[in-house]
Design a protein around this motif. Sequence first.
Motif, PDB file in Angstrom:
ATOM      1  N   ILE A 126       2.028 103.580  95.881  1.00 31.35           N
ATOM      2  CA  ILE A 126       2.969 102.715  96.591  1.00 31.35           C
ATOM      3  C   ILE A 126       4.099 103.589  97.105  1.00 31.35           C
ATOM      4  O   ILE A 126       4.702 104.349  96.349  1.00 31.35           O
ATOM      5  N   ASP A 127       4.391 103.502  98.383  1.00 31.77           N
ATOM      6  CA  ASP A 127       5.430 104.326  98.982  1.00 31.77           C
ATOM      7  C   ASP A 127       6.419 103.427  99.711  1.00 31.77           C
ATOM      8  O   ASP A 127       6.065 102.349 100.185  1.00 31.77           O
ATOM      9  N   GLU A 128       7.662 103.882  99.779  1.00 35.84           N
ATOM     10  CA  GLU A 128       8.691 103.122 100.479  1.00 35.84           C
ATOM     11  C   GLU A 128       8.548 103.305 101.984  1.00 35.84           C
ATOM     12  O   GLU A 128       8.175 104.377 102.463  1.00 35.84           O
ATOM     13  N   PHE A 129       8.841 102.237 102.720  1.00 37.77           N
ATOM     14  CA  PHE A 129       8.792 102.309 104.173  1.00 37.77           C
ATOM     15  C   PHE A 129      10.186 102.064 104.733  1.00 37.77           C
ATOM     16  O   PHE A 129      10.836 101.071 104.407  1.00 37.77           O
ATOM     17  N   GLU A 130      10.629 102.995 105.577  1.00 36.83           N
ATOM     18  CA  GLU A 130      11.922 102.864 106.228  1.00 36.83           C
ATOM     19  C   GLU A 130      11.709 102.385 107.661  1.00 36.83           C
ATOM     20  O   GLU A 130      11.113 103.101 108.473  1.00 36.83           O
ATOM     21  N   TYR A 134       9.154  97.283 117.386  1.00 34.83           N
ATOM     22  CA  TYR A 134       9.135  96.437 116.189  1.00 34.83           C
ATOM     23  C   TYR A 134       8.768  97.326 115.011  1.00 34.83           C
ATOM     24  O   TYR A 134       7.853  98.144 115.096  1.00 34.83           O
ATOM     25  N   SER A 135       9.477  97.170 113.901  1.00 32.61           N
ATOM     26  CA  SER A 135       9.209  97.997 112.725  1.00 32.61           C
ATOM     27  C   SER A 135       9.663  97.246 111.482  1.00 32.61           C
ATOM     28  O   SER A 135      10.839  96.898 111.356  1.00 32.61           O
ATOM     29  N   LYS A 136       8.716  96.995 110.569  1.00 25.59           N
ATOM     30  CA  LYS A 136       9.061  96.209 109.388  1.00 25.59           C
ATOM     31  C   LYS A 136       8.054  96.429 108.268  1.00 25.59           C
ATOM     32  O   LYS A 136       6.857  96.565 108.511  1.00 25.59           O
ATOM     33  N   ALA A 137       8.554  96.470 107.027  1.00 23.85           N
ATOM     34  CA  ALA A 137       7.672  96.509 105.867  1.00 23.85           C
ATOM     35  C   ALA A 137       7.067  95.131 105.657  1.00 23.85           C
ATOM     36  O   ALA A 137       7.701  94.115 105.944  1.00 23.85           O
ATOM     37  N   PHE A 190       0.681  95.494 100.118  1.00 27.40           N
ATOM     38  CA  PHE A 190       1.896  95.899 100.809  1.00 27.40           C
ATOM     39  C   PHE A 190       1.531  96.782 101.997  1.00 27.40           C
ATOM     40  O   PHE A 190       0.386  97.196 102.166  1.00 27.40           O
ATOM     41  N   GLY A 191       2.542  97.089 102.803  1.00 24.53           N
ATOM     42  CA  GLY A 191       2.317  97.963 103.945  1.00 24.53           C
ATOM     43  C   GLY A 191       3.445  97.866 104.948  1.00 24.53           C
ATOM     44  O   GLY A 191       4.583  97.579 104.588  1.00 24.53           O
ATOM     45  N   TYR A 192       3.123  98.084 106.204  1.00 25.04           N
ATOM     46  CA  TYR A 192       4.142  98.003 107.248  1.00 25.04           C
ATOM     47  C   TYR A 192       3.462  97.759 108.589  1.00 25.04           C
ATOM     48  O   TYR A 192       2.252  97.950 108.763  1.00 25.04           O
ATOM     49  N   ILE A 193       4.260  97.340 109.543  1.00 20.77           N
ATOM     50  CA  ILE A 193       3.814  97.244 110.932  1.00 20.77           C
ATOM     51  C   ILE A 193       4.866  97.898 111.802  1.00 20.77           C
ATOM     52  O   ILE A 193       6.059  97.647 111.632  1.00 20.77           O
ATOM     53  N   GLU A 194       4.410  98.776 112.684  1.00 18.69           N
ATOM     54  CA  GLU A 194       5.339  99.435 113.595  1.00 18.69           C
ATOM     55  C   GLU A 194       4.706  99.477 114.988  1.00 18.69           C
ATOM     56  O   GLU A 194       3.543  99.843 115.140  1.00 18.69           O
ATOM     57  N   ILE A 195       5.489  99.071 115.974  1.00 19.05           N
ATOM     58  CA  ILE A 195       5.031  99.040 117.358  1.00 19.05           C
ATOM     59  C   ILE A 195       5.984  99.885 118.188  1.00 19.05           C
ATOM     60  O   ILE A 195       7.193  99.638 118.187  1.00 19.05           O
ATOM     61  N   LYS A 196       5.451 100.888 118.867  1.00 19.83           N
ATOM     62  CA  LYS A 196       6.285 101.807 119.632  1.00 19.83           C
ATOM     63  C   LYS A 196       5.863 101.820 121.098  1.00 19.83           C
ATOM     64  O   LYS A 196       4.679 101.771 121.413  1.00 19.83           O
ATOM     65  N   ASN A 197       6.848 101.892 121.967  1.00 19.17           N
ATOM     66  CA  ASN A 197       6.596 101.968 123.395  1.00 19.17           C
ATOM     67  C   ASN A 197       6.084 103.351 123.766  1.00 19.17           C
ATOM     68  O   ASN A 197       6.600 104.359 123.302  1.00 19.17           O
ATOM     69  N   MET A 198       5.047 103.392 124.605  1.00 19.92           N
ATOM     70  CA  MET A 198       4.493 104.655 125.054  1.00 19.92           C
ATOM     71  C   MET A 198       4.594 104.731 126.572  1.00 19.92           C
ATOM     72  O   MET A 198       5.204 103.874 127.204  1.00 19.92           O
TER      73      MET A 198
END
Length: 212
Positions: A88-92, A99-102, A109-117
């Motif tokens: 288990i690791d922390e997500f910043e 969009y970026s959220k644990a 557990f996990g995270y979702i991150e969406i980045k513009n390209m």
Amino acid sequence: MKKIILAICCIFFLTGCDNVNKMNLEEIITTGMNREIAMTNQSRKGYKYYVPRGMKVIDYTNYNERLSDTFYTYYLYIDAISYLNRVIDEFEPNVNAYYSKAIDYKDKFGYIEIKNMESDKYLVEIMFNYAKIEVIVEEKDINSVVLNSLTILSSITYNDTILNNLVGENILQFKETEFNIFEPKDDSNYLHYQEIDESQNEDVIYDGDLIN
């Protein structure tokens, strides 16, 4: 009669897509994690999962898989090492991302991150249930891609006995150096890894049970 049935199916499909597009990402994430998938339609050595209708598996090898819907390719990575060790690791959250959220649901557990390209495309990166999916997508399709990805990730079930027999120290070292499932990147390591892997392997393994 066939035309009537086809028309009803089309209306149902279009209505469903319209509902998904009207939801915000928080609602999409909650819906995706709350889906109770009682069946699986893909089975591998050590894990199995469910592929949503309208998607199919293109190929798979060594915990790496490629899936597709009508428009996009999904890159799936199974982190058997982290699962077996219950890492288990922390997500910043990234404040500069689209969009970026644990995410945390029950014991997963996990995270979702969406980045513009470039070219108005977005990299959707979701880690959940010790697996990760990456997709490059247009903004209008973010919701449906996130929902498909979470449906797949939340449906994954692992076989501890088989994984313990398959995973050794060499694989541990390889996975740690090649790909870190807990760390989002500005550029996708896994997408590049797939390109290299595909160029070195001419033989492609196709799934015999594609879901159309």
